[in-house]
Enzyme design. Structure first.
Site: not given
Length: 453
Positions: A302, A313, A327
């Site tokens: 999460s 990224d 999740k």
């Protein structure tokens, strides 16, 4: 839908469900779908439900409680959706408040119902469960000799919590072991410390255990303390997100922002095509561009995956360890009454490059096994895609062949006993520290260590 962020949820207690990232909404925030709710067929189905309800009340062999029947019907409806949507009655609401306050009597376990059994998602560091050696993937089958199978998660939560100083015996079934075994623990007052830091060989280590309301501020304070401790000469930082079950979205954003000075951090997307909200980093990197390594494992979920995905990224950090939990959904807390609420999955979140981590999780840039754990190879990993009715990610990459690759990597050939003789008790962390010292061009120092908690 209001967009202010909820500042009160971190389900990471003994017996709490998989953690969620929540937003607040008004009680009327879920609008009826005019294409289905108003139809005659829907009303016929509701009539059928009332017929069944009345017949059970009138003809069941034992007298039944109306509240229990209605709660069971609501739970059945939500359980048909996904594993993270649920109804919170007064008792559940109170359990949630105890957990979010981070101060309760218990064991320090995050668990999930799995086909009628209570399965450990992760033990929280520095708690009775963690020190007793309970591991992710273990099944708790009995509490003080009482069989749990077929019961509810709420009942298991209630049984595991209790007054600090009282003892409790859990019967554990661990995949790979022939027989169940008992573990006797003493409940403690669980005070969750979301962030701890230390310095090893010039490397700052920031261990983030959960994303509660102070995590962002505590992370920035840890960075400042490490810089002061090292006189500003930090070789780099290890952000340890292993076994972090998640928590508050705004805190995941703030933690990411501490290490970024520009770019998107995360976006969340609902059912409608235009229901997209994006969150961006503000100018200023607290670490002044120092090298970063993020450690994740199968228990990183999460909010922890939001941070790891953002730094990966944006090419700000190297991610090491194992594939994370996976999740990638957002739950919204919908108040129903003063002491009841509906926790409903309303959106998916995406990393800056547009990846959904649902099911697939965050793939590490460098896969580093936890060789210092003697059960590492035999212990199965428990992730989102193991849960029944989990949301499907069509873009998920199947890496089961990689994870089960029997060919030994020459870099990771040491045994747990060999590492223990070398004084290495956490191989993944040790590997990350040595990698940062090489990046910084400084030789590994002797086993010097300073810490603050």
């Amino acid at each position: 839908m209001p967009k202010s962020l909820l500042r009160s949820l971190a389900l990471i207690a003994a017996g709490a469900a998989i953690p969620t990232v929540l937003l607040p909404v008004a009680t009327n925030a879920v609008a009826a779908d005019s294409g289905t709710t108003g139809s005659a067929d829907t009303y016929r189905q509701l009539d059928q439900f009332m017929n069944v309800f009345q017949k059970v009340r009138a003809d069941y062999v034992d007298k039944v409680d109306d509240k229990a029947l209605i709660k069971g019907a609501i739970n059945g409806m939500l359980e048909s959706l996904d594993p993270h949507s649920s109804y919170l009655d007064a008792r559940d609401f109170q359990q949630m408040k105890l957990t979010t306050e981070g101060n309760y009597g218990g064991l320090g376990l995050t668990v999930q119902m799995d086909d009628g059994a209570v399965k450990v998602v992760t033990p929280t560091e520095d708690t009775p469960a963690y020190r007793a050696g309970i591991k992710a993937g273990d099944y708790i089958t009995r509490i003080n000799g009482k069989l749990l199978y077929g019961g509810t998660l709420d009942d298991a939560v209630t049984d595991m919590r209790g007054a600090p100083g009282t003892k409790i015996t859990l019967t554990i079934v661990r995949p790979g072991r022939e027989k169940p075994f008992d573990v006797t623990l003493t409940r403690e007052n669980i005070v969750l410390k979301p962030v701890k830091w230390e310095v090893r060989n010039g490397v700052g280590i920031i261990n983030i255990n959960s994303f509660s309301k102070a995590t962002g501020a505590d992370t920035r304070a840890a960075i400042a303390a490490i810089q002061k401790q090292t006189g500003g000469r930090v070789a780099g930082y290890v952000i340890d997100l292993r076994s972090n079950p998640g928590g508050l979205l705004d805190q995941a954003i703030e933690v990411s922002d501490a290490f970024l000075d520009h770019g998107e951090i995360v976006s969340q997307r609902g059912r409608a095509k235009d229901d997209i909200e994006r969150y961006y980093a503000r100018p200023g990197d607290d670490t002044k561009g120092a090298p970063l390594i993020v450690l994740v494992d199968a228990g990183s979920a999460s909010a922890a995956e939001i941070v790891a995905g953002a730094l990966q990224d944006d090419r700000r950090a190297i991610v090491m360890g194992e594939r994370s939990f996976g999740k990638g959904s957002v739950q919204t807390l919908l108040p129903l009454t003063d002491d009841t609420a509906l926790r409903l999955t309303t959106a998916r979140y995406y990393t800056p490059s547009g990846r959904s981590v649902q099911e697939g999780g965050i793939q590490p840039d460098i896969r580093v096994p936890q060789l210092s754990d003697p059960d590492y190879k035999d212990r199965p990993r428990f992730r989102e895609d193991d849960l029944r009715r989990h949301l499907i990610n069509e873009a998920k990459v199947d890496d089961s062949v990689i994870e089960a690759d029997p060919k030994p990597d020459p870099r990771f050939a040491a045994s747990a006993d060999q590492l223990k003789k070398q004084g290495i008790t956490d191989y993944q962390l040790d590997y990350a520290i040595k990698t940062l010292t090489r990046i910084a061009g400084t030789p590994p120092a002797p086993a010097t260590r300073t810490a603050a908690r």
